[in-house]
Design a protein around this motif. Structure first.
Motif, PDB file in Angstrom:
ATOM      1  N   VAL A 114       0.827  -1.207   0.000  1.00 44.56           N
ATOM      2  CA  VAL A 114       0.000   0.000   0.000  1.00 44.56           C
ATOM      3  C   VAL A 114       0.863   1.260   0.000  1.00 44.56           C
ATOM      4  N   CYS A 119      -3.960   5.457   1.025  1.00 45.83           N
ATOM      5  CA  CYS A 119      -4.795   4.998   2.153  1.00 45.83           C
ATOM      6  C   CYS A 119      -5.370   6.182   2.920  1.00 45.83           C
ATOM      7  N   HIS A 136      -8.949   3.376  -3.722  1.00 38.17           N
ATOM      8  CA  HIS A 136      -7.945   2.728  -2.865  1.00 38.17           C
ATOM      9  C   HIS A 136      -8.510   2.354  -1.498  1.00 38.17           C
ATOM     10  N   ASN A 138      -8.912   2.386   2.326  1.00 36.84           N
ATOM     11  CA  ASN A 138      -8.593   3.290   3.432  1.00 36.84           C
ATOM     12  C   ASN A 138      -8.044   2.435   4.575  1.00 36.84           C
ATOM     13  N   TRP A 139      -7.672   3.076   5.684  1.00 33.64           N
ATOM     14  CA  TRP A 139      -6.995   2.313   6.749  1.00 33.64           C
ATOM     15  C   TRP A 139      -7.926   1.304   7.416  1.00 33.64           C
ATOM     16  N   VAL A 142      -7.790  -1.599   5.216  1.00 29.34           N
ATOM     17  CA  VAL A 142      -6.517  -2.320   5.348  1.00 29.34           C
ATOM     18  C   VAL A 142      -6.578  -3.238   6.575  1.00 29.34           C
TER      19      VAL A 142
END
Ligand SMILES: [Zn+2]
Length: 284
Positions: A114, A119, A136, A138-139, A142
């Motif tokens: 990443v 993120c 993408h 995001n945290w 993730v």
């Protein structure tokens, strides 16, 4: 012309490369980006159906291992016949929503590299321009990925730059700061690095080592063996054109000579255009 080459050359080479690989086995690291429907013109995208077909081939015919296990195995020097690793670059949301269920179905581990600005949702891969909202992970997403024991997260820098064009301080920051940011967000060590656009040299390899990573992956094609530099591991790109037969040929190394030629040309282009290429023109 390239399409014909792509069909004919690997078929001619397959018997020889398959024998060569049996004689000199190694670990093949596969490179993916997106798994999503509806972007057939985009060479970085594999459709969900194609991805499932490819994972089924891997599960049936290969020993698929995590990048961490591959790094250990390479260090030990034991022969790795038929070993394969799966990786994804850039941290696309479809890695969670589309690829993960398929990886879980076939019990295939994967490392996702990443880019921390992506993120943070403050920028996105320039390739996708304005279509980038929600592109993408995001945290939170993730961390959701990491609920699966199959997934590990690696670093793909802070802002996805061409590293060789940066001054030393900026290059070090991209490499070291991204690792610290990811670790703070996910609460576990980040051991592997991936060079954006495959752009790196001796200097970047040194910085990656100094930042504490165990290894780094490039886009140079071919197999990884004990002698392969740990901070320049090779990868094989898999595309939507790779049905079961093409993927098997790729795994047997039949595309490696062609990929080596294309890669050498790309390195020359990098060197020639280092001062003028707009970001995003070259893939990955
Ligand atoms: Zn990338």
């Amino acid at each position: 012309m390239r399409g014909t080459l792509r069909r004919v050359v690997p078929r001619l080479l397959l018997p020889a490369t398959a024998v060569y690989q049996r004689w000199r086995p190694g670990i093949r690291i596969l490179m993916y980006h997106r798994v999503v429907r509806g972007l057939p013109q985009d060479q970085l995208t594999v459709s969900p159906e194609r991805f499932e077909e490819q994972m089924a081939v891997l599960a049936r015919t290969r020993r698929v291992m995590s990048l961490a296990d591959a790094a250990l195995a390479l260090g030990s020097g034991e022969r790795q016949a038929g070993a394969v690793v799966v990786t994804f670059d850039d941290g696309y949301r479809d890695n969670l929503t589309v690829a993960l269920p398929i990886l879980e179905k076939y019990r295939i581990p994967a490392t996702i590299f990443v880019t921390t600005d992506f993120c943070d949702q403050v920028s996105s891969h320039p390739r996708y321009g304005e279509r980038a909202a929600g592109l993408h992970l995001n945290w939170d997403e993730v961390r959701e990925l990491l609920r699966s024991p199959l997934i590990s997260i690696g670093s793909h820098t802070v802002s996805h730059p061409y590293l060789q064009r940066l001054d030393p301080e900026a290059a070090r920051r991209e490499i070291g700061e991204s690792r610290r940011r990811i670790e703070a967000r996910i609460g576990r060590p980040v051991e592997f690095f991936c060079y954006p656009s495959g752009d790196f040299g001796e200097r970047e390899m040194r910085y990656v080592q100094e930042a504490g990573y165990r290894a780094a992956v490039s886009v140079a094609p071919g197999l990884n063996r004990r002698a392969t530099p740990r901070y320049a591991l090779r990868r094989t790109e898999v595309t939507d054109r790779d049905g079961a037969r093409e993927l098997r040929a790729k795994l047997h190394g039949a595309f490696d000579p062609l990929h080596a030629l294309l890669h050498a040309r790309r390195r020359r282009e990098f060197d020639a255009r280092r001062l003028g290429v707009p970001n995003g023109e070259i893939a990955s």
